[in-house]
Design a protein around this motif. Structure first.
Motif, short mmCIF file in Angstrom:
data_model
loop_
_atom_site.label_atom_id
_atom_site.label_comp_id
_atom_site.label_asym_id
_atom_site.label_seq_id
_atom_site.Cartn_x
_atom_site.Cartn_y
_atom_site.Cartn_z
N LEU A 82 -1.57 5.95 8.06
CA LEU A 82 -2.80 4.98 8.98
C LEU A 82 -3.93 4.89 7.97
O LEU A 82 -4.88 3.75 8.09
N ALA A 83 -3.82 5.30 6.65
CA ALA A 83 -5.28 4.90 5.97
C ALA A 83 -4.85 3.19 5.29
O ALA A 83 -5.65 3.03 5.65
N PRO A 122 -5.85 11.52 0.20
CA PRO A 122 -6.36 10.47 -0.66
C PRO A 122 -6.28 10.38 -1.49
O PRO A 122 -7.16 9.84 -2.20
N ARG A 166 -16.62 -5.26 5.35
CA ARG A 166 -14.95 -5.08 5.47
C ARG A 166 -14.96 -4.26 6.65
O ARG A 166 -14.22 -3.83 7.28
N ILE A 168 -4.88 16.05 12.18
CA ILE A 168 -3.31 15.04 11.75
C ILE A 168 -3.16 15.87 10.01
O ILE A 168 -2.40 15.64 10.03
N ILE A 197 -4.25 0.92 8.09
CA ILE A 197 -6.44 0.38 8.16
C ILE A 197 -6.74 -0.53 6.46
O ILE A 197 -7.80 -1.90 7.12
N ASP A 198 -6.61 -0.63 6.10
CA ASP A 198 -6.86 -1.07 4.73
C ASP A 198 -6.47 -2.63 4.88
O ASP A 198 -6.52 -3.78 4.00
N SER A 222 -1.19 10.72 8.31
CA SER A 222 -2.14 9.87 8.33
C SER A 222 -2.78 9.32 6.67
O SER A 222 -3.54 8.86 6.96
N ILE A 232 -9.77 8.59 8.19
CA ILE A 232 -9.84 7.11 8.76
C ILE A 232 -9.11 7.63 10.39
O ILE A 232 -9.78 7.26 11.56
N TYR A 260 0.53 -0.85 -0.22
CA TYR A 260 -0.05 -0.08 0.35
C TYR A 260 0.76 1.12 0.17
O TYR A 260 2.07 1.45 0.84
#
Lengths: 434, 434
Positions: free
Chosen positions: A312-313, A138, B329, B291, A316-317, A309, B148, A128
């Motif tokens: 982190l995304a 994003p 999910r 953030i 989580i994915d 940020s 997120i 990722y």
């Protein structure tokens, strides 16, 4: 509560930001997605310096990245080392163990992406990379998922905060490139060696990643035609402003008749366009999809927090894929060669901004326009600037209609040999974003 | 090649756009994600009109939505009927069968979202709703996944293309609201009954959805303090422009000290801000995360193609969840009450734009500023406009510093009773977006 155990390699600015962000918002994230992110191990060459963040309880901090990767306490490897050396070995080691990797490393992906993603596929791992282009924006998720139904026609993007900061301050404070660069270095907005940024290499890395993603075939930074911002003068910025334009370092990613244009250039864009209002360290990605039309994504392109940020995304994915047993739910770089390679640079079409220093005598325009006409280059506007005081020469600014790169270069070559033209002509592309 | 079998309820403009988009880019989507989207059934009350699109081979087109929902040939139900009546029954029927639903229906989610998502959870179904706010902009995915890791502090958004078009054209063409509205209706940019748009209701629906998503507790349109754009005059637009502002219909979603502000107002925003440059039918969502800092998402907020793009992205998310066996999910609306409800409207703090029509005599400003001072409202700037020709009254425009809504309303009440003030005072909020 389910957890995801994170191993962080590289405890620099962004790494410390990530530790901070998880400390601050880990519980919130867990409420949102049902998985609590936990940093279990950190590896860095420097395990002494105070990063000003509180380490999570029980975390192992040492210099052994390979032990971190192999540890059963690490489910996902976050690579924040950067560069194409050790970082590559770390990512390969993780992928060989089938562990998913989150990285912000644009140089590595733009150079060895094909090989790394092939390895990931072979071993059932995942990579990722949201933070590798556009910092905290994003935009990779938007391109890969949000616009999955669209054939992307073109992307124009401001992808380097340092360059955008320098160009913005040059305009707002009426100061020269060198002055602003020095100040940016002092303020930490530019590196001691600024060449990766100001020469356009960093932007080219990011452009190669975005192009590979949207066009489904591999591009590297070598495929990108690169010009940096060192040749942008304060005068050019002012002339462009008076004509309704801003000069931005633009990544241009286009498909035309089955071929791809990939370039990074200082370009004139309309002042009134959305991209024209992206100032300071901000980045923005302007995307034209065949169904959605024009969309734009804007935010901080770098820095401790913004990059955290994005990382982190990605974490989580990965966490959701692991905990829900759906690794590789969406292929990262599905490759399906449907384009016939790059557009020959000579054949590139664009409008041009041309600045010449000419002797202040009658007949100059006739000479210049004669040469342009010979190469079928049509003039859209001419401005001859009056200089204060008596000077032997004056600047002449010409905006052209669309012309081929090769024709323009040939005309320029001939123009620069004219005796009435002093010094080197300056040439920039114009992108009207329509 | 894996497939996803889609049942489409509602074969109107967007429905036809979806059929078109899948016909055009279905193969590309399959190459990207490994799942080919196929429309197997379409239900609509009108099965006769020519929509100008080629129906996929073998598709069943009839009027029986319930049969479509129950059909084994339908794995995901796409609801494009709109409204809170039949659409609700269709979605409930699909969810009761455990089938995932994709919808663009903001009115329904902003009214019955809590109940529908509870039903989805109970039955193991899913609801995807990217097209319900921001049209083609993948802003729900950005908020839900891309950001997120962020606690969202505030969102300022332009969410209604009709209103933004009207306000943009009023300014660019110097014409009145009524004139521009009529033209927009003729051009199809506004409905015959424009009240859902121009009175701010549609924006409030979308604001409620975004607020519920980012704050993790349910809000409905009833929680939103709504003002539409009917009271915005051309004069106000010009006065705002001369003071460096634009007037936009803004959805404001903020957290302050544990309470939530939810409002939809015509607001003055800085002309030089990114949101200030969002013109015509475009939408944009400005998000401040703790953030990532400021990010912005921009694109077409409505229309056949843009909406199709968002619906397609949702279909693919559902398809991947189904084919990879990872339904739910990521929870759609995880609810975790962490805020203490809404901020009392009286307590809302903001700067204000106040326009009064006052008798053209000395001492007027002393009277007005005296009343404002009594309510502790501090004046940031005053402009008294000279009128062409001799008139008995002139407009006075006051920008205030931050003040409480209640204090401002009380002051306004007193001001409007002054004999020197003619007609109704006009009051708008100012949002400095910083």
């Amino acid at each position: 509560m389910q957890q995801i155990k994170i191993g962080l390699i590289g405890f620099g600015t962004v790494g410390a930001g990530l530790v901070d962000s998880i400390g601050k918002n880990g519980d919130l994230i867990a409420k949102r997605c049902g998985v609590l992110p936990i940093i279990t191990r950190i590896a860095d060459l420097d395990i002494v310096s105070d990063r000003g963040v509180t380490l999570p309880e029980g975390v192992v901090l040492d210099t052994d990245a390979m032990a971190l990767i192999a540890s059963p306490d690490v489910e996902v490897v976050v690579e924040l080392v950067g560069g194409t050396g050790a970082a590559k070995q770390f990512i390969e080691a993780a992928l060989k163990l089938g562990k998913p990797v989150v990285t912000a490393n644009k140089a590595l992906l733009a150079t060895h992406g094909e090989q790394l993603f092939a390895l990931a596929k072979e071993k059932g791992g995942e990579i990722y990379f949201e933070a590798s282009a556009g910092g905290g924006i994003p935009c990779i998720k938007a391109l890969r998922e949000g616009l999955i139904g669209n054939r992307i026609k073109e992307i124009y993007a401001i992808l380097n905060g340092t360059c955008n900061y320098i160009l913005s301050v040059m305009e707002s404070d009426s100061r020269d490139f060198e002055q602003v660069l020095k100040e940016a270095q002092a303020a930490g907005y530019a590196e001691a060696d600024p060449s990766m940024d100001v020469d356009g290499v960093d932007t080219a890395h990011k452009a190669a990643i975005l192009a590979s993603l949207v066009f489904g075939q591999w591009f590297t930074a070598d495929d990108v035609d690169i010009d940096g911002i060192r040749q942008v003068t304060l005068n050019d910025i002012h002339y462009a402003a008076s004509l309704g334009y801003k000069i931005k370092l633009l990544a241009i990613i286009k498909e035309r008749a089955g071929r791809i244009q990939l370039s990074v250039n200082p370009s004139l864009i309309p002042r009134r366009s959305m991209l024209g209002h992206v100032n300071g360290v901000y980045n923005a990605v302007w995307v034209n999809g065949d169904i959605v039309g024009t969309t734009l994504y804007y935010g901080r392109g770098a820095g401790r927090e913004a990059t955290s940020s994005a990382v982190l995304a990605d974490i989580i994915d990965v966490a959701l894929n692991l905990r829900r047993n759906c690794s590789n739910r969406l292929p990262a770089f599905p490759i399906f060669k449907q384009y016939q390679g790059l557009i020959n640079k000579d054949e590139l079409l664009s409008r041009f901004y041309l600045r010449l220093q000419v002797i202040d005598q009658p007949g100059m325009l006739a000479i210049i326009s004669g040469i342009l006409g010979k190469y079928k280059i049509s003039i859209a506007s001419v401005t001859q600037k009056e200089e204060i005081g008596e000077k032997a020469s004056v600047p002449m600014i010409i905006l052209t209609h669309q012309a081929k790169n090769r024709d323009m270069r040939m005309a320029l070559n001939e123009i620069s040999q004219e005796k009435c033209v002093l010094g080197e002509p300056v040439l920039f592309h114009i992108e009207d974003l329509d």
